[in-house]
Write an enzyme that holds these catalytic residues in place. Structure first.
Site, short mmCIF file in Angstrom:
data_model
loop_
_atom_site.label_atom_id
_atom_site.label_comp_id
_atom_site.label_asym_id
_atom_site.label_seq_id
_atom_site.Cartn_x
_atom_site.Cartn_y
_atom_site.Cartn_z
CD GLU A 426 50.27 84.61 -10.78
OE1 GLU A 426 49.72 83.51 -10.99
OE2 GLU A 426 51.37 84.93 -11.27
CG ASP A 499 48.56 91.34 -7.12
OD1 ASP A 499 48.17 90.89 -6.02
OD2 ASP A 499 49.74 91.33 -7.50
CG ASP A 501 48.40 94.34 -10.86
OD1 ASP A 501 47.85 93.26 -11.18
OD2 ASP A 501 49.55 94.40 -10.41
CG ASP A 503 51.22 92.00 -14.53
OD1 ASP A 503 51.02 92.25 -15.74
OD2 ASP A 503 52.30 92.22 -13.94
#
Ligand code: TSJ
Length: 642
Positions: A426, A499, A501, A503
């Protein structure tokens, strides 16, 4: 004297039989790995289920103990203990020491009304260091124990009791099994299947290895397979009340439950004699063909045909369908790679006939339900036509290069898929670092961009032609949906890299949902992985001049590393990575891509039903059930959000 000789003669035979089981366990239980270990438990439980099906028991308790031994107890009539005329020993001892005729590995025998007893008990006994059986019957406790299949003494009365039933305890032999620690989740999954398929039986599983309180689950469904389809379609809005049919023809018992919901996927499970027929077979073919035929008939009858949709095909009428088919027959023939495909050719016509009749009756009584289902099937049919047009449009759109690969793909040079990996990344900056950091011989990089689609809320026509998913489909190269062919995959490992996190977690979930719904064999086959980038970089001096770096993938790991460092704490630099983009190509290679040092998680489906629910509940339309699901299954949600 003669009697004594007979006893010895039969005993020798028994010992030879048990010895053969120990010499060739695979022939009897399939494997000596974890599946074989679990198989022992299923063999014993099946005996208790038979007693329940015969109408004499409704409670079964399965326990796993600290030392990885098992017990199974039921409240049935108790295994007969009277002396057998020909062998001159207790029937109970026969059950535990004599191999049943053939002695082959098969779990196909179906006892129509509790006929035979002890199928497999002697095999379990032979493969256990110790085994003990207690029979509660006639106000007495009868008992016998064995070492590696050999009785220590004849069956004896050891006490009085008011209970009725049978309890078997055994400890699988570590000389036989390569794995001796049973998996609670796998056993619980199978036992919940049995509880759904055999309504009214209460099955309790207890894992005493879990401290301080044992893990415990009670499985009891008065609704039987109706409860099963309700469970399977959880998280989606039903279009009608579940339809249930049950028919007995001689020794053949067919039970079907089905419900349509607003979902776009199909969830159908079929069973023969309580065994999951993963590969389908004649019963499933008969069911599908009757479903298509009946819905087409009612489409005409209810005047719902459209110009563009005059006929529904199988795929159309299965969109949003959850169904359970449970067939019980005396002599099932199992075929296929994993012997889970029903082969009996007469069954197709029998099932088809019953379903035609029963569904027609139902739709005549509830035409509103027929209408709702048919209208949904019509939309599915229209969407499929649109998807076909979209596919042709993408082909023309020139988004793919001359060999049909997406332009953004940095492919690897190696051509053997087994050795190839694709990182789906991503974000363009992370994609750039990954391209520079990779080993281009066998690692391909596909950066993703654009808006990610939630496939759980989308039909196939919107999936094809989606900017973000099209390149994924093209790069993997094996098609999607019903056309997906695992033999064509271009990479053995499909690794999702995003990532660490919220998202990133969202992207991972959306991609996993896509793979599960549109490339299911890829997930079931274990080709899908999640890359775990580190959360922390810890830089510390080893000498005043020289610095070294360690990476931590969790908070706990960071604390452990810090504890182990012997330098001045003031000189330690901790960097918390917010995204993959903060790493340079070398760091990305070192921490997340180098097979020697990286951390990747293989996505597996220990429990397919849980996975199915997870995706429809987390990503589907029903907000209420999403809330309750997250509250009750936080642990699974965490697992997915690694
Ligand atoms: F065999 C075994 F060890 F695997 C086993 C058998 C294990 C467990 C947990 C339960 C059983 C079992 C067997 N439960 N209930 C029975 N019932 C009979 O074997 C039985 C009892 C009475 C009669 C009868 O005709 O009176 C017939 C049968 C088959």
């Amino acid at each position: 004297m003669a009697a004594n000789n007979d006893y010895n003669a039969s005993n020798i035979q028994i010992l030879e039989g048990l010895e053969h089981v120990r010499k060739r366990p695979g022939m009897y239980i399939g494997s000596t790995g974890i599946d074989g270990l679990h198989h022992l438990c299923y063999e014993i439980v099946d005996n208790a289920i038979d007693e329940a099906l015969a109408g004499y028991c409704d409670n079964i308790i399965v326990t796993i103990y600290d030392d990885n031994s098992f017990s199974v107890e039921d409240n049935g009539r108790g295994i007969p203990v009277d002396i057998q005329k020909d062998l001159k020993i207790s029937a109970l001892e026969v059950v535990f020491t004599k191999l049943n005729a053939g002695g082959k590995f098969d779990n196909s025998s179906y006892k129509v009304s509790g006929g035979l007893h002890g199928v497999g008990a002697s095999v379990v006994n032979a493969l256990s260091t110790r085994c003990e059986v207690s029979v509660y019957k006639n106000g007495k406790v009868y008992f016998q124990k064995y070492k590696r299949g050999v009785p220590e003494a004849p069956v004896a009365v050891v006490g009085d009791t008011e209970k009725r039933g049978t309890k078997v305890w055994w400890k699988p032999d570590a000389e036989i099994f390569t794995e001796t620690s049973p998996h609670y989740d796998v056993l619980a999954h199978r036992l919940s299947e049995l509880a759904f398929l055999n309504k009214g039986i209460k099955i309790t599983i207890i894992d005493e290895r879990v401290k301080p309180e044992p893990k415990k689950k009670e499985l009891h469904y008065e609704g039987g397979i109706v409860s099963f389809v309700e469970f399977l379609s959880q998280g989606n809005k039903p279009l009608h009340k579940p339809i249930y049919m049950s028919t007995t023809q001689g020794d053949t018992i067919l039970e079907i439950a089905l419900v349509y919901s607003d979902s776009y996927s199909e969830t159908v499970y079929s069973f023969v004699n309580n065994i999951n027929t993963h590969e389908g077979g004649t019963h499933l073919v008969g069911f599908r063909s009757a479903l298509t035929r009946t819905l087409n008939e009612f489409m005409k009858k209810l005047k719902l045909t459209k110009k563009a949709v005059e006929k529904l095909d199988g795929e159309d009428v299965r969109e949003g369908l959850s169904a359970v088919i449970s067939l019980k027959i005396p002599n099932p023939q199992f075929e296929g790679q994993t012997k889970t495909k029903l082969g009996n050719s007469d069954i197709k016509g029998i099932v088809e006939g019953i379903v035609n009749t029963e569904l027609t009756k139902y739709f005549e009584e509830f035409p509103e339900d027929a209408k709702a289902i048919i209208q949904k099937s019509i939309i599915a049919s229209e969407a499929k036509a649109a998807a076909r047009r979209a596919r042709e449009a993408t082909r023309r759109k020139n988004a793919l290069d001359s060999v049909g690969l997406p332009g953004k793909l940095a492919d690897c040079s190696e051509k053997n898929p087994e050795n190839c990996e694709i990182y789906i990344v991503e974000g363009d900056s992370a994609g750039g670092s990954a391209k520079q950091g990779r080993d281009r011989k066998y690692q391909a990089i596909l950066p993703l961009w654009g808006k990610m689609l939630n496939v759980e809320k989308t039909r196939i026509d919107k999936v094809i032609g989606n900017d973000k998913l099209d390149p994924v489909i093209a790069a993997i190269g094996a098609g999607i949906g019903a056309d997906f062919d695992i033999k064509k995959i271009r990479y053995g490992k499909v690794i999702i890299m995003a990532d660490a996190d919220v998202d990133g977690s969202h992207i991972r979930t959306l991609l996993l949902t896509f793979f599960y719904r549109y490339m299911k064999p890829l997930v079931l086959n274990g080709n899908v992985y999640i890359a775990c980038p580190p959360l922390f970089k810890i830089e510390y001096p080893v000498t005043p001049q020289k610095k070294e770096v360690k990476y931590a993938y969790t908070d706990e790991e960071k604390d452990a590393i810090l504890k182990g460092l012997e330098c001045d704490p003031e000189k330690i630099r901790i960097q918390r990575y917010k995204g993959l983009g903060e790493m340079n190509p070398e760091q990305l290679w070192e921490t997340t891509m180098n097979p020697e040092t990286r951390n990747i998680i293989k996505i597996g489906l220990e429990d397919e039903y849980v996975a199915n629910n997870l995706f429809s509940v987390l990503m589907g339309n029903d907000v209420e059930s999403r809330r309750t699901f997250i509250e009750t299954n936080a642990q699974y949600v965490n697992n997915l959000d690694v």
